[in-house]
Scaffold this motif. Structure first.
Motif, PDB file in Angstrom:
ATOM      1  N   GLY A   1       0.766  -1.201  -0.181  1.00  0.00           N
ATOM      2  CA  GLY A   1       0.068   0.071   0.001  1.00  0.00           C
ATOM      3  C   GLY A   1       0.861   1.177  -0.149  1.00  0.00           C
ATOM      4  N   ASP A   2       0.083   2.462   0.022  1.00  0.00           N
ATOM      5  CA  ASP A   2       0.952   3.491   0.065  1.00  0.00           C
ATOM      6  C   ASP A   2       0.644   4.393   1.548  1.00  0.00           C
ATOM      7  N   GLY A   3      -0.097   3.798   2.408  1.00  0.00           N
ATOM      8  CA  GLY A   3      -0.070   4.569   3.760  1.00  0.00           C
ATOM      9  C   GLY A   3       0.614   4.050   4.673  1.00  0.00           C
ATOM     10  N   PRO A   4       0.389   4.349   6.038  1.00  0.00           N
ATOM     11  CA  PRO A   4       1.084   3.878   7.239  1.00  0.00           C
ATOM     12  C   PRO A   4       0.982   2.418   7.537  1.00  0.00           C
ATOM     13  N   ASP A   5      -0.018   1.828   6.863  1.00  0.00           N
ATOM     14  CA  ASP A   5      -0.042   0.398   7.216  1.00  0.00           C
ATOM     15  C   ASP A   5       0.570  -0.568   5.995  1.00  0.00           C
ATOM     16  N   ASP A   6       1.236   0.245   5.013  1.00  0.00           N
ATOM     17  CA  ASP A   6       2.094  -0.404   3.921  1.00  0.00           C
ATOM     18  C   ASP A   6       3.028  -1.417   4.704  1.00  0.00           C
ATOM     19  N   VAL A   7       3.471  -2.530   3.848  1.00  0.00           N
ATOM     20  CA  VAL A   7       4.404  -3.499   4.395  1.00  0.00           C
ATOM     21  C   VAL A   7       5.148  -3.968   3.105  1.00  0.00           C
ATOM     22  N   ARG A   8       6.305  -4.102   3.294  1.00  0.00           N
ATOM     23  CA  ARG A   8       7.043  -4.721   1.947  1.00  0.00           C
ATOM     24  C   ARG A   8       7.055  -6.216   2.072  1.00  0.00           C
ATOM     25  N   LEU A   9       6.610  -7.017   1.068  1.00  0.00           N
ATOM     26  CA  LEU A   9       6.688  -8.554   1.058  1.00  0.00           C
ATOM     27  C   LEU A   9       7.564  -9.023   0.081  1.00  0.00           C
ATOM     28  N   HIS A  10       8.343 -10.049   0.451  1.00  0.00           N
ATOM     29  CA  HIS A  10       9.340 -10.680  -0.436  1.00  0.00           C
ATOM     30  C   HIS A  10       8.316 -11.869  -1.248  1.00  0.00           C
ATOM     31  N   VAL A  11       8.376 -11.642  -2.572  1.00  0.00           N
ATOM     32  CA  VAL A  11       7.652 -12.405  -3.283  1.00  0.00           C
ATOM     33  C   VAL A  11       8.584 -13.015  -4.533  1.00  0.00           C
ATOM     34  N   GLN A  12       8.068 -14.383  -4.569  1.00  0.00           N
ATOM     35  CA  GLN A  12       8.695 -15.241  -5.729  1.00  0.00           C
ATOM     36  C   GLN A  12       7.582 -15.537  -6.707  1.00  0.00           C
ATOM     37  N   ARG A  13       7.745 -15.614  -7.931  1.00  0.00           N
ATOM     38  CA  ARG A  13       6.939 -16.216  -8.905  1.00  0.00           C
ATOM     39  C   ARG A  13       7.489 -17.194  -9.872  1.00  0.00           C
TER      40      ARG A  13
ATOM     41  N   THR B   1       8.371  -8.055  18.294  1.00  0.00           N
ATOM     42  CA  THR B   1       7.187  -7.703  17.729  1.00  0.00           C
ATOM     43  C   THR B   1       6.019  -7.981  18.662  1.00  0.00           C
ATOM     44  N   SER B   2       4.700  -7.421  18.282  1.00  0.00           N
ATOM     45  CA  SER B   2       3.704  -7.694  19.224  1.00  0.00           C
ATOM     46  C   SER B   2       2.975  -8.950  18.596  1.00  0.00           C
ATOM     47  N   ILE B   3       3.458  -9.869  17.997  1.00  0.00           N
ATOM     48  CA  ILE B   3       2.754 -10.955  17.369  1.00  0.00           C
ATOM     49  C   ILE B   3       1.957 -11.993  18.598  1.00  0.00           C
ATOM     50  N   ALA B   4       2.795 -12.031  19.503  1.00  0.00           N
ATOM     51  CA  ALA B   4       2.303 -12.772  20.506  1.00  0.00           C
ATOM     52  C   ALA B   4       0.932 -12.108  21.164  1.00  0.00           C
ATOM     53  N   GLU B   5       0.850 -10.960  21.367  1.00  0.00           N
ATOM     54  CA  GLU B   5      -0.137 -10.351  21.834  1.00  0.00           C
ATOM     55  C   GLU B   5      -1.433 -10.238  20.805  1.00  0.00           C
ATOM     56  N   ASP B   6      -0.927  -9.998  19.509  1.00  0.00           N
ATOM     57  CA  ASP B   6      -1.809  -9.721  18.218  1.00  0.00           C
ATOM     58  C   ASP B   6      -2.675 -10.830  17.960  1.00  0.00           C
TER      59      ASP B   6
ATOM     60  N   ARG C   1      12.390 -12.810   4.354  1.00  0.00           N
ATOM     61  CA  ARG C   1      12.862 -11.411   3.641  1.00  0.00           C
ATOM     62  C   ARG C   1      11.983 -10.454   3.932  1.00  0.00           C
ATOM     63  N   SER C   2      10.477 -10.866   4.143  1.00  0.00           N
ATOM     64  CA  SER C   2       9.517  -9.820   4.210  1.00  0.00           C
ATOM     65  C   SER C   2       9.758  -8.614   5.420  1.00  0.00           C
ATOM     66  N   GLU C   3       9.416  -7.401   5.378  1.00  0.00           N
ATOM     67  CA  GLU C   3       9.610  -6.606   6.323  1.00  0.00           C
ATOM     68  C   GLU C   3       8.796  -7.032   7.618  1.00  0.00           C
ATOM     69  N   ARG C   4       9.424  -6.615   8.734  1.00  0.00           N
ATOM     70  CA  ARG C   4       9.026  -6.955  10.057  1.00  0.00           C
ATOM     71  C   ARG C   4       8.558  -5.877  11.163  1.00  0.00           C
ATOM     72  N   PRO C   5       7.399  -5.364  10.648  1.00  0.00           N
ATOM     73  CA  PRO C   5       6.737  -4.185  11.374  1.00  0.00           C
ATOM     74  C   PRO C   5       6.808  -4.556  13.219  1.00  0.00           C
ATOM     75  N   ASP C   6       7.012  -3.592  14.071  1.00  0.00           N
ATOM     76  CA  ASP C   6       6.718  -3.778  15.346  1.00  0.00           C
ATOM     77  C   ASP C   6       5.280  -4.282  15.645  1.00  0.00           C
ATOM     78  N   SER C   7       4.345  -3.769  14.959  1.00  0.00           N
ATOM     79  CA  SER C   7       3.183  -4.494  15.336  1.00  0.00           C
ATOM     80  C   SER C   7       2.181  -4.673  14.290  1.00  0.00           C
ATOM     81  N   GLY C   8       0.865  -5.109  14.328  1.00  0.00           N
ATOM     82  CA  GLY C   8       0.226  -5.290  13.180  1.00  0.00           C
ATOM     83  C   GLY C   8      -0.111  -6.907  12.929  1.00  0.00           C
ATOM     84  N   TYR C   9      -0.184  -7.596  13.884  1.00  0.00           N
ATOM     85  CA  TYR C   9      -0.102  -9.093  13.405  1.00  0.00           C
ATOM     86  C   TYR C   9      -1.407  -9.800  13.701  1.00  0.00           C
ATOM     87  N   ARG C  10      -2.442  -8.987  13.752  1.00  0.00           N
ATOM     88  CA  ARG C  10      -3.879  -9.780  13.818  1.00  0.00           C
ATOM     89  C   ARG C  10      -3.935 -10.522  12.494  1.00  0.00           C
TER      90      ARG C  10
END
Length: 282
Positions: free
Chosen positions: A7-19, A187-192, A71-80
């Motif tokens: 995306g283009d906003g604050p919830d954007d995350v970079r994902l490592h993609v293979q095709r 990260t907050s994954i264990a809480e999210d 190899r994808s981005e690891r944000p601090d939070s947002g893992y629901r």
């Protein structure tokens, strides 16, 4: 390899993609999106097992490391769970994949696939769920317990746990556990994840596509096939004798055969059980 912004906003995350595409420039017969599990998993579990054969059979194959993994981005939070479903939604839009796709998920990856199919039933040609279930209340209870154990046993005694894993399960398993510990610690994954929204049976019934559910006979999930088939009548189940939770890694040859057969005739389903497996290798 590509890094795709969702995306283009604050919830954007970079994902490592293979095709992977069919060889010799052949047009693909369909698109398969492969989704991996949590913590110790990544797209590599698909890349080194079934993905090349799916492409060789004529499928366009899309794999990606889910947020926080590989190899994808690891944000601090947002893992629901909803965040992972939105990642899939936005990634397919970014890749301009609009037609119905086959979603193949290992463990949590299939939970994401079910979530996407509830949102967009018209965009899913079929779901293959390996050792997985939708995000029901029972799923939330189980995965919350898993994260409590991870925090208590792995993070609480990280050095001792990693040493034990290295000695008894090998260096590779210890490295994966170390990566999982870092993800949980930073990260907050264990809480999210335990705060994720669940889906009701009524919502699940929006999923109209064929479903292939694969379980190891020795897995705790093997007993749920009757319930899944009752909620989603298009479900057919394969139970692999002598296998536990890690069937993708431990029985890749058999999984390849199941997926190739299923994608050729997705409405035909699969037998409720198969004969005992011989020794398998990637």
């Amino acid at each position: 390899m590509a890094m795709i912004h969702t995306g283009d906003g604050p919830d954007d995350v970079r994902l490592h993609v293979q095709r992977l595409s069919p060889p010799d420039g052949r047009p693909p017969t369909a698109t398969a999106v492969l989704l991996h599990g949590l913590l110790t998993d990544s797209l590599a579990s698909w890349y080194f097992t079934v993905a090349p054969d799916l492409a060789a059979a004529g499928l366009e194959v899309v794999m990606y490391d889910q947020r926080g993994h590989g190899r994808s981005e690891r944000p601090d939070s947002g893992y629901r769970l909803d965040a992972f479903v939105t990642d899939l939604e936005r990634l397919l839009d970014r890749l301009e994949i609009t037609g119905p796709v086959h979603l193949m998920g290992n463990c949590f990856g299939a939970t994401v696939a079910f979530g996407y199919a509830v949102r967009h039933p018209e965009r899913v040609a079929g779901i293959c769920a390996i050792e997985a279930k939708p995000a029901t209340e029972s799923w939330l209870t189980e995965i919350s317990g898993i994260f409590r154990r991870v925090v208590a046993e792995l993070l609480g005694h990280e050095a001792e746990s990693l040493a034990w894993l290295s000695a008894h399960r090998g260096a590779h398993t210890a490295r994966l556990a170390k990566q999982a510990a870092r993800l949980v610690r930073t990260t907050s994954i264990a809480e999210d994840i335990p705060e994720s929204r669940t889906v009701s049976e009524e919502q699940l019934r929006r999923v109209r596509c064929p479903v292939l559910a694969v379980y190891g006979a020795d897995s705790d999930l093997a007993g749920q096939e009757g319930w899944l088939e009752s909620v989603l009548p298009g479900t057919r189940t394969v139970v692999l004798p002598g296998q536990g939770h890690w069937v993708l890694a431990e029985a890749p040859k058999h999984i390849r055969e199941l997926l190739l057969s299923w994608t050729r005739e997705p409405g035909a389903g699969a037998p409720a059980a198969v004969a005992p497996l011989e020794a398998d290798a990637p």
